[in-house]
Design an enzyme around this catalytic site. Structure first.
Site, PDB file in Angstrom:
ATOM      1  N   SER A   1     103.676  -9.353  34.481  1.00  0.00           N
ATOM      2  CA  SER A   1     103.824  -9.521  33.036  1.00  0.00           C
ATOM      3  C   SER A   1     102.498  -9.149  32.396  1.00  0.00           C
ATOM      4  O   SER A   1     101.456  -9.115  33.072  1.00  0.00           O
ATOM      5  CB  SER A   1     104.175 -10.976  32.709  1.00  0.00           C
ATOM      6  OG  SER A   1     104.086 -11.238  31.325  1.00  0.00           O
TER       7      SER A   1
ATOM      8  N   TYR B   1     103.601 -20.193  33.216  1.00  0.00           N
ATOM      9  CA  TYR B   1     104.109 -18.827  33.402  1.00  0.00           C
ATOM     10  C   TYR B   1     102.950 -17.869  33.685  1.00  0.00           C
ATOM     11  O   TYR B   1     103.033 -17.038  34.598  1.00  0.00           O
ATOM     12  CB  TYR B   1     104.873 -18.388  32.152  1.00  0.00           C
ATOM     13  CG  TYR B   1     105.496 -17.020  32.268  1.00  0.00           C
ATOM     14  CD1 TYR B   1     106.653 -16.818  33.016  1.00  0.00           C
ATOM     15  CD2 TYR B   1     104.926 -15.915  31.630  1.00  0.00           C
ATOM     16  CE1 TYR B   1     107.228 -15.562  33.127  1.00  0.00           C
ATOM     17  CE2 TYR B   1     105.495 -14.661  31.730  1.00  0.00           C
ATOM     18  CZ  TYR B   1     106.646 -14.488  32.481  1.00  0.00           C
ATOM     19  OH  TYR B   1     107.200 -13.235  32.593  1.00  0.00           O
TER      20      TYR B   1
ATOM     21  N   LYS C   1     102.395 -15.493  37.097  1.00  0.00           N
ATOM     22  CA  LYS C   1     102.297 -14.034  37.079  1.00  0.00           C
ATOM     23  C   LYS C   1     100.922 -13.541  37.522  1.00  0.00           C
ATOM     24  O   LYS C   1     100.811 -12.473  38.134  1.00  0.00           O
ATOM     25  CB  LYS C   1     102.666 -13.501  35.690  1.00  0.00           C
ATOM     26  CG  LYS C   1     104.139 -13.723  35.339  1.00  0.00           C
ATOM     27  CD  LYS C   1     105.080 -13.123  36.398  1.00  0.00           C
ATOM     28  CE  LYS C   1     106.535 -13.292  36.050  1.00  0.00           C
ATOM     29  NZ  LYS C   1     107.443 -12.694  37.061  1.00  0.00           N
TER      30      LYS C   1
END
Length: 229
Positions: free
Chosen positions: A138, A151, A155
């Protein structure tokens, strides 16, 4: 068109994974996909007949992944390309307000799930002497933002794990961390709200992303790449 490949994609129930299925199947590749949603898997089975294959699978369940991978290798064949797309994002909140169980589930899917898929499919690819593992990262795997620390952590972990995996691979194989860019999916809407509508939808994205991903090979091993805008 590139040579037809056997392609495994996780997280095919919606968003980027679902769009990649349609684009890659239309380009002549054979797809094996998995997702947690039995309803979505049934829909995909109706729309893409054999030799395509779609299975209901929770990648956070390592025993289930092992059984699925064995069945896949024996029935579908050893994949030429594995796209680890499945992932979740936390409900936006400062890190200290994120519930422990939500944090654990995110790790189980975004990191341990990717690890399980790799460890149960990659040995056969190594024995075959070829294959590419593409792990979706990401922009938040190379930068950070407020309220999405879990998150971002996952990533950034994908970036590190993939580049370290690349250092372990024999000649002829590749592991590549891929930043898909900003795409209008359910996940982006959760983060950006109405502003998500200003970005390409998954189907538009896949028209560029699918051939780009298929083009990745041993020469890209360990290289952090991004889908062209």
């Amino acid at each position: 068109m590139s040579e037809p490949k056997r392609i495994v994609i996780t997280g095919v129930s919606r968003g980027l994974g679902r769009a990649l299925v349609g684009e890659l199947a239309s380009a002549g590749h054979t797809i094996a996909g998995c997702a947690r949603s039995a309803t979505a898997i049934w829909d995909l089975q109706q729309g893409h007949a054999s030799p395509h294959r779609f299975d209901t699978l929770d990648i956070s369940d390592d025993a289930a992944v092992r059984s699925w991978a064995t069945s896949l290798i024996n029935g579908f064949g050893i994949p030429d390309l594995v796209i680890n797309n499945a992932g979740v994002i936390n409900q936006r909140a400062p890190l200290w307000d994120v519930p422990l169980e939500e944090f654990r589930q995110l790790i189980d899917i975004n990191l341990i799930g990717v690890f399980s898929v790799i460890r149960h499919l990659l040995p056969a690819m190594i024995e075959q002497g070829s294959g590419v593992i593409v792990n979706l990262s990401s922009g938040w795997g190379r930068s950070v933002a407020s309220d999405v620390a879990p998150y971002c952590m996952s990533k950034w972990g994908i970036e590190g794990m993939t580049q370290a995996l690349a250092a372990d691979l024999p000649t002829g194989l590749a592991a590549v961390p891929l930043n898909p860019g900003i795409v209008n999916t359910d996940m982006l809407q959760q983060c950006f709200g109405e502003d998500a509508a200003g970005y390409p939808d998954a189907e538009q994205w896949a028209r560029t992303a699918a051939p780009f991903i298929v083009s990745l090979g041993p020469e890209h091993n360990g290289e952090p790449v991004s889908v062209p805008a």
